[in-house]
Design a protein around this motif. Structure first.
Motif, PDB file in Angstrom:
ATOM      1  N   ASP A 601       7.507  -9.667  -3.792  1.00  0.00           N
ATOM      2  CA  ASP A 601       8.699  -9.383  -2.980  1.00  0.00           C
ATOM      3  C   ASP A 601       8.470  -8.190  -2.067  1.00  0.00           C
ATOM      4  O   ASP A 601       8.926  -8.167  -0.911  1.00  0.00           O
ATOM      5  N   VAL A 602       7.793  -7.159  -2.582  1.00  0.00           N
ATOM      6  CA  VAL A 602       7.501  -5.981  -1.748  1.00  0.00           C
ATOM      7  C   VAL A 602       6.646  -6.385  -0.542  1.00  0.00           C
ATOM      8  O   VAL A 602       6.871  -5.942   0.589  1.00  0.00           O
ATOM      9  N   ILE A 603       5.670  -7.247  -0.782  1.00  0.00           N
ATOM     10  CA  ILE A 603       4.783  -7.685   0.303  1.00  0.00           C
ATOM     11  C   ILE A 603       5.560  -8.492   1.331  1.00  0.00           C
ATOM     12  O   ILE A 603       5.396  -8.315   2.548  1.00  0.00           O
ATOM     13  N   ILE A 604       6.430  -9.396   0.864  1.00  0.00           N
ATOM     14  CA  ILE A 604       7.217 -10.207   1.797  1.00  0.00           C
ATOM     15  C   ILE A 604       8.093  -9.315   2.668  1.00  0.00           C
ATOM     16  O   ILE A 604       8.203  -9.506   3.890  1.00  0.00           O
ATOM     17  N   LYS A 605       8.719  -8.313   2.053  1.00  0.00           N
ATOM     18  CA  LYS A 605       9.564  -7.414   2.839  1.00  0.00           C
ATOM     19  C   LYS A 605       8.729  -6.591   3.819  1.00  0.00           C
ATOM     20  O   LYS A 605       9.164  -6.318   4.945  1.00  0.00           O
ATOM     21  N   ARG A 606       7.526  -6.188   3.407  1.00  0.00           N
ATOM     22  CA  ARG A 606       6.669  -5.427   4.316  1.00  0.00           C
ATOM     23  C   ARG A 606       6.239  -6.291   5.505  1.00  0.00           C
ATOM     24  O   ARG A 606       6.245  -5.845   6.652  1.00  0.00           O
ATOM     25  N   VAL A 607       5.879  -7.545   5.238  1.00  0.00           N
ATOM     26  CA  VAL A 607       5.488  -8.452   6.321  1.00  0.00           C
ATOM     27  C   VAL A 607       6.668  -8.664   7.264  1.00  0.00           C
ATOM     28  O   VAL A 607       6.504  -8.663   8.498  1.00  0.00           O
ATOM     29  N   ALA A 608       7.870  -8.845   6.696  1.00  0.00           N
ATOM     30  CA  ALA A 608       9.049  -9.028   7.543  1.00  0.00           C
ATOM     31  C   ALA A 608       9.268  -7.824   8.444  1.00  0.00           C
ATOM     32  O   ALA A 608       9.604  -7.963   9.629  1.00  0.00           O
ATOM     33  N   GLY A 609       9.057  -6.622   7.914  1.00  0.00           N
ATOM     34  CA  GLY A 609       9.215  -5.424   8.735  1.00  0.00           C
ATOM     35  C   GLY A 609       8.193  -5.361   9.852  1.00  0.00           C
ATOM     36  O   GLY A 609       8.519  -4.985  10.990  1.00  0.00           O
ATOM     37  N   VAL A 610       6.938  -5.733   9.558  1.00  0.00           N
ATOM     38  CA  VAL A 610       5.905  -5.715  10.593  1.00  0.00           C
ATOM     39  C   VAL A 610       6.251  -6.710  11.694  1.00  0.00           C
ATOM     40  O   VAL A 610       6.115  -6.413  12.899  1.00  0.00           O
ATOM     41  N   LEU A 611       6.693  -7.904  11.312  1.00  0.00           N
ATOM     42  CA  LEU A 611       7.024  -8.914  12.313  1.00  0.00           C
ATOM     43  C   LEU A 611       8.211  -8.483  13.172  1.00  0.00           C
ATOM     44  O   LEU A 611       8.246  -8.719  14.388  1.00  0.00           O
ATOM     45  N   GLN A 612       9.217  -7.854  12.550  1.00  0.00           N
ATOM     46  CA  GLN A 612      10.378  -7.420  13.314  1.00  0.00           C
ATOM     47  C   GLN A 612      10.026  -6.309  14.305  1.00  0.00           C
ATOM     48  O   GLN A 612      10.456  -6.328  15.457  1.00  0.00           O
ATOM     49  N   HIS A 613       9.269  -5.326  13.811  1.00  0.00           N
ATOM     50  CA  HIS A 613       8.945  -4.190  14.667  1.00  0.00           C
ATOM     51  C   HIS A 613       7.869  -4.523  15.702  1.00  0.00           C
ATOM     52  O   HIS A 613       7.712  -3.792  16.689  1.00  0.00           O
TER      53      HIS A 613
END
Length: 934
Positions: A601-613
């Motif tokens: 879950d931590v990795i998924i949230k980190r990937v989501a943040g990278v894609l958004q930013h």
């Protein structure tokens, strides 16, 4: 009179009380001695029976066996029954147990020695060493299982004079059963207490006061029937091992009666003398007038109605007493009248309070139920949360040991949601209804009982074992199965707003009487559970219809696809363009398997943040699936979509995941792109193309962006053997996407080294194909070994070592004329010092192509990211190659390869395939293209 009373007290203190105390102490000493002697006699009996058996032929046979074979069970049973022992063992001089067992007299079966006994049998133990044939050690031995009456004596020859070198140890448990046996003849009650006792006596006399060495006593009256005594006994090592409570009968009435009569006779004599003197003195002056006054009072009280005053004559003391009595009686009459009125008022008030108390009890009960229902409903927006909140309270409310909750679906099937068990083991309730696990589906129509219950008719079974055959047929379709101890059963419908939403099935290990009060409680709680379940289902439906992914905060799949449809319509209307990126986290399953789902879950949230930013505000980023994401890029052509994806891939690679052990694990993503209108004119077509390109990126080992798939459909008849092997490489790649890109890199490194060695073109072509096929043998390795994220076991390592030999055999089968190709693949894991596999070749005995493959293979593996570690830098990889010179690698080849790196002839480590206008180039070698050169 005061002097007389003092005299009576002195007589009681000096004569009666000492006599009573002396009698009590004497009686207690005798009873305690009887209890003590009964235990000692039991030890003596065990010793004597062991003495009669310690030189028999059976014992000699056991000693001669010396543990080489099991003893005859009949011999063991005979021994235990004759000796009346619970434990027995034969021990040699070195404290080794030749034979030993415990015995259950009720079942006539033997078992293992009790825990702790072997630890007491050391070579220097008193229980083992015997210097003479007549030596004997007996007493009490404290073990974890309880005190053990034990006897140890040497095994002697038949003449009883010489030692046989072994020791016979017998024991009998000092438990409640033995105490009951000892208490029979003594008429005492014996209870075994723990050490130290939970309730030590408030007053205790030391053992010396009773002339006993190892116990003490306290006299504590138990009501009027018994006296408690406390007895402690030491084990054979001098430590306290047993603490007994002795319940003694009442003290001897004879001594007490004698002492009492002494006191009573003396007191009566004194009283009679004083009474006679006083009576004679007062008879004439007082008693007669008092008798007359008493008679008047009696006559006055016998009259009904209002009190009649007593007659008064003169002014003497008795007349004044009559006046006082008259006044008192009048006052009493007034008080009595008032009390009667108050009593009537109190009775009325008490009845009113009793009615209010019953109302309050009922209201309190209702409030408790409503409070529990409110807590359940308040925390039941998620089904799992609801069940977790209900788990603690449900078993208590149902007063059951196991509970199974099932949800009713629209197709009239019951789906198991959760089964609870107090013991923590899996519930057995699903098996009673023919289900394998708690989440199984149960058709309602096949069970008349469930149909009846769902119609609103709960079923309560006090005892399954006492059910009528017709009830068993209705519930189980025949006799009940093995219930594992379950006895009572309750099947209750979960009704929300009079509509069934599920069933609750509970069971208990003991038979329970379901009275009306308990049934009402269960049904009330079941209604609250039903409402919580309905609320959870409604919330679940609303959540499915939502737009936001709860973990990442991105648009969910449904909203993303809706937005894609909007973008297709907009671009079609205005002849515009846009691109779609479908991204997938590489090796995400390995992250979950290795570090757990919270880390995932931590990795998924980190990937989501990278894609958004990393995207524009006008771009849309959504979560397409578990570890898949979708990006919609308005006004973006195919080439720019690839550039954007490459930037995102690089940004994610700069943010490794730090594992709990401190290791930095690189995060990689693969991208597939599709552009409107070049790849499709509707959302479905664009998604299909993007997915296909994503799959192509995965085929190249991940960490890759593909905007257009490569086409290797051209096949010449002469390359058919290579095409078959290429299909095998693709099969391996499907198991481990790392293989294809790794093989391409190995081919490039090997060719660079071959050119620096000035090998001819034919040899270079052979080397290139060998590099592409060097891992084809991995097709024979199980997937669980090939992709295991942790360290391999020795057996798994051996399985992996077979892949080079299997690869050579497969090449020989499909290309029998190219023996040097098969030898290169077979030997690329041989080592320069001869410690490699599969043949242990060394130095020049290893084919040159295999030695080149070895250097290129290891360098590629070290400079490539893996799911469990980051890639080494070029400098670190070169250092490792130099370390292996002369042991793992041909020193000259390492020197030549390092030179290639220095001159830029070898390929540097790559992080995915570079972006082009139409496709990602780099690493684009295949077996077919190499075959054409071959």
């Amino acid at each position: 009179m005061v002097v007389t009373m003092v005299a009576i007290l002195l007589v009681s203190r000096l004569i009666v009380i000492p006599d009573l105390q002396s009698a009590a102490q004497s009686e207690a000493r005798q009873e305690m001695l009887r209890a003590y002697n009964s235990v000692e006699q039991c030890v003596a009996d065990l010793s004597s029976r062991s003495l009669a058996y310690h030189s028999s032929n059976d014992i000699a046979a056991l000693v001669a066996a010396d543990g080489s074979s099991s003893a005859d069970p009949r011999l063991e049973a005979s021994f235990f029954l004759l000796v009346r022992a619970d434990v027995a063992a034969l021990v040699d001089d070195d404290a080794g147990i030749v034979w030993g067992a415990s015995f259950d007299a009720s079942t006539k079966k033997t078992g293992s020695l009790p825990v702790g006994l072997a630890g007491q049998l050391s070579a220097r133990s008193l229980l083992v060493k015997h210097k003479t044939a007549s030596s004997d050690v007996s007493g009490i031995l404290a073990l974890p299982g309880g005190p053990l009456l034990i006897d140890s004596r040497p095994i002697v020859s038949k003449d009883g004079r010489s030692l046989s070198g072994a020791t016979l140890i017998t024991g009998r448990w000092l438990n409640d059963s033995l105490l009951a046996e000892l208490a029979g003849p003594t008429l005492l009650g014996l209870e075994l207490l723990q050490i130290p006792p939970d309730d030590p006596p408030a007053e205790a006399e030391t053992a010396s006061s009773l002339a006993l060495r190892d116990h003490f006593v306290s006299l504590t009256p138990s009501g009027s029937d018994s006296v408690y005594g406390y007895l402690s006994m030491d084990d054979i090592f001098g430590a306290t091992a047993v603490f007994l409570r002795v319940i003694m009968p009442p003290l001897d009435a004879g001594g007490i009666t004698s002492a009492w009569w002494h006191f009573a006779l003396g007191l009566m004599g004194v009283i009679l003398v004083l009474a006679g003197v006083v009576a004679i003195a007062l008879e004439g002056s007082l008693f007669r007038r008092l008798a007359g006054l008493t008679g008047e009072v009696r006559r006055a009280r016998l009259n009904t109605g209002k009190f009649v005053p007593l007659p008064m004559h003169g002014k003497d003391e008795l007349s004044e007493l009559a006046r006082a009595i008259n006044g008192s009686f009048l006052c009493v009459d007034r008080i009595r009248s008032e009390q009667e009125k108050q009593a009537g008022s109190l009775v009325s008030t008490l009845r009113e309070l009793e009615g209010r108390h019953r109302d309050l009890e009922k209201a309190h009960f209702d409030l408790q139920q409503l409070q529990q229902a409110s807590v359940s409903l308040g925390g039941s927006l998620e089904i799992r949360d609801a069940l977790a909140q209900l788990e603690a309270a449900a078993l208590d409310i149902f007063q059951a040991d196991e509970l199974w909750l099932l949800r009713l679906h629209e197709d009239h099937r019951l789906e198991g949601l959760r089964a609870f068990s107090r013991r923590g083991n899996p519930s057995r309730l699903p098996r009673l209804f023919g289900c394998q696990d708690e989440q199984a589906w149960l058709p309602v129509k096949i069970n008349r009982l469930l149909r009846t219950v769902l119609d609103g008719n709960p079923r309560f079974v006090d005892s399954v074992q006492r059910m009528e055959p017709s009830e068993q047929q209705q519930l189980f379709g025949g006799p009940p199965p093995e219930l594992g101890g379950l006895r009572s059963l309750a099947v209750v419908p979960l009704l929300a707003e009079s509509q069934p939403v599920g069933v609750a099935i509970s069971a208990s290990l003991s038979a329970i009487e379901f009275n009306e009060s308990r049934k009402s409680t269960i049904l009330l709680f079941a209604s609250q559970v039903a409402q919580a379940l309905k609320n959870a289902l409604l919330y679940e439906e609303i959540k499915v219809l939502g737009e936001i992914d709860s973990l990442t905060g991105l648009y969910n799949r449904r909203k993303s696809l809706e937005q894609l449809e909007v973008e297709v319509e907009r671009a079609s209307r205005y002849q515009g363009t846009f691109s779609v990126l479908v991204a997938d986290i590489d090796n995400f399953k390995l992250f979950n398997d290795t570090y757990g789902h919270p880390a995932g879950d931590v990795i998924i949230k980190r990937v989501a943040g990278v894609l958004q930013h990393g995207t524009r505000s006008s771009d849309l980023v959504g979560r397409y699936g578990g570890d898949e994401f979708i990006l919609i890029l308005p006004e973006t052509y195919r080439s720019m979509a690839g550039v954007t994806a490459d930037h995102l891939r690089a940004a994610l690679g700069a943010l490794p995941y730090v594992a709990p052990n401190g290791a930095c694990i690189p995060l990689r993503m693969s991208f597939g792109a599709a552009s409107f209108p070049y790849d499709g004119l509707d959302a479905a077509s664009l998604i299909a193309v993007a997915d296909a390109n994503l799959y192509e990126s995965k085929r190249w080992g991940g960490d890759t962006v593909t905007v257009e798939r490569e086409n290797f459909s051209n096949e010449t008849p002469g390359s058919r053997g290579f095409t078959t092997l290429d299909a095998l490489v693709s099969a391996v790649d499907n198991k481990d996407h790392y293989t294809r890109r790794h093989s391409a890199q190995v081919a490039q490194h090997a060719l660079a080294l071959a050119r620096s060695l000035r090998l001819d073109e034919e040899t270079q072509a052979t080397l290139e194909v060998a590099a592409l096929l060097h891992d084809v043998g991995k097709i024979a390795i199980p997937d669980r070994i090939l992709r295991k994220p942790g360290t391999l076991t020795p057996e798994e390592s051996e399985a992996v070592k077979h892949h080079s030999l299997m690869g050579g055999m497969m090449i020989s089968q499909h290309l029998p004329a190219r023996e040097e190709l098969a030898l290169a693949v077979t030997s690329h894991h041989e080592r320069w010092d001869g410690t490699g596999y599969p043949s242990g070749l060394q130095h020049s005995g290893i084919p040159l192509l295999a030695r080149i493959l070895s250097v290129a293979d290891v360098y590629s593996a070290m400079t490539t990211d893996r799911p469990y570690r980051a890639a080494l830098s070029v400098e670190e990889a070169v250092s490792e190659l130099k370390t292996g010179m002369g042991t793992q690698f041909d020193p000259q080849l390492v020197i030549a390869f390092v030179g290639c790196l220095a001159r830029g002839l070898a390929v540097a480590p790559t992080k995915g395939r570079p972006v082009g206008d139409t496709q990602l180039q780099g690493g684009g070698l295949s077996v077919d293209s190499a075959a054409a050169q071959f």
